[in-house]
Design an enzyme around this catalytic site. Structure first.
Site, PDB file in Angstrom:
ATOM      1  N   HIS A  43       0.901  -1.259  -0.068  1.00  0.00           N
ATOM      2  CA  HIS A  43      -0.094   0.003   0.089  1.00  0.00           C
ATOM      3  C   HIS A  43       0.776   1.295   0.050  1.00  0.00           C
ATOM      4  O   HIS A  43       2.139   1.522   0.561  1.00  0.00           O
ATOM      5  CB  HIS A  43      -1.227  -0.024   1.228  1.00  0.00           C
ATOM      6  CG  HIS A  43      -0.447  -0.234   2.534  1.00  0.00           C
ATOM      7  ND1 HIS A  43       0.119  -1.428   3.054  1.00  0.00           N
ATOM      8  CD2 HIS A  43      -0.373   0.727   3.586  1.00  0.00           C
ATOM      9  CE1 HIS A  43       0.416  -1.152   4.160  1.00  0.00           C
ATOM     10  NE2 HIS A  43       0.251   0.034   4.554  1.00  0.00           N
ATOM     11  N   HIS A  69       0.906   5.370   0.859  1.00  0.00           N
ATOM     12  CA  HIS A  69       0.473   6.199   1.276  1.00  0.00           C
ATOM     13  C   HIS A  69       0.443   7.601   0.607  1.00  0.00           C
ATOM     14  O   HIS A  69       1.618   7.717   0.267  1.00  0.00           O
ATOM     15  CB  HIS A  69       0.986   6.483   2.798  1.00  0.00           C
ATOM     16  CG  HIS A  69       0.736   5.492   3.757  1.00  0.00           C
ATOM     17  ND1 HIS A  69      -0.509   5.401   4.559  1.00  0.00           N
ATOM     18  CD2 HIS A  69       1.445   4.242   3.901  1.00  0.00           C
ATOM     19  CE1 HIS A  69      -0.352   4.234   5.308  1.00  0.00           C
ATOM     20  NE2 HIS A  69       0.699   3.496   4.957  1.00  0.00           N
TER      21      HIS A  69
END
Length: 163
Positions: free
Chosen positions: A115, A117
């Site tokens: 992931h 950010h």
């Protein structure tokens, strides 16, 4: 692993896989066949978003390259959208944008599904990155490390960009 502590590298019990499957709620700002852009439930600053691949990949090395490219494209556009939104809203303050991706436990990765950010930054915000920036290795050491990475890069079949 027991039922109480599922394998953190498996898609079973992965919070992001649950979101992608529609089994958990998310505040989504972007979706296509490869990636999902959503707001984090633990923001560093207002507007803190994440871009995740739809296919489970615990680490960058396991991420499909097409999905990886799409993650960065969506992150770049999300950064532009955050800047634009901050001009039109009092809720989002955005003087700059940081992109952050932790790849592995030692890098503070907590959810083992890649992931990225994307979060707005402003003077005095609560984010900090602590490091010793005073270390400046000699060029010979940097060249030696670059040679080692280059050799590994070629072994991985990525030789076309290596100099």
């Amino acid at each position: 692993m027991s039922d109480r502590h599922p394998d953190p590298y498996s898609p079973d019990g992965c919070v992001f896989c649950e979101i992608i499957a529609g089994d958990s709620p998310a505040s989504v700002f972007y979706e296509d066949d490869l990636v999902l852009g959503l707001m984090t439930t633990g923001p560093v600053t207002t507007g803190h978003a994440m871009v995740i691949p739809k296919a489970h990949a615990p680490y960058l090395a396991q991420l499909d390259e097409e999905a990886g490219r799409q993650m960065w494209t969506v992150a770049q556009r999300a950064a532009a959208a955050l800047r634009s939104a901050s001009e039109e809203s009092d809720e989002i303050e955005c003087e700059a944008v940081s992109l952050y991706l932790a790849d592995g436990r030692a890098a503070s990765q907590e959810i083992f599904h890649v992931h990225l950010h994307v979060f707005p930054r402003y003077e005095g915000d609560p984010f900090s990155l602590v490091a010793d920036w005073s270390i400046h290795p000699p060029r010979e050491e940097l060249d030696q490390i670059a040679s080692q990475i280059k050799a590994s890069y070629k072994e991985l079949g990525q030789g076309s960009g290596a100099v």
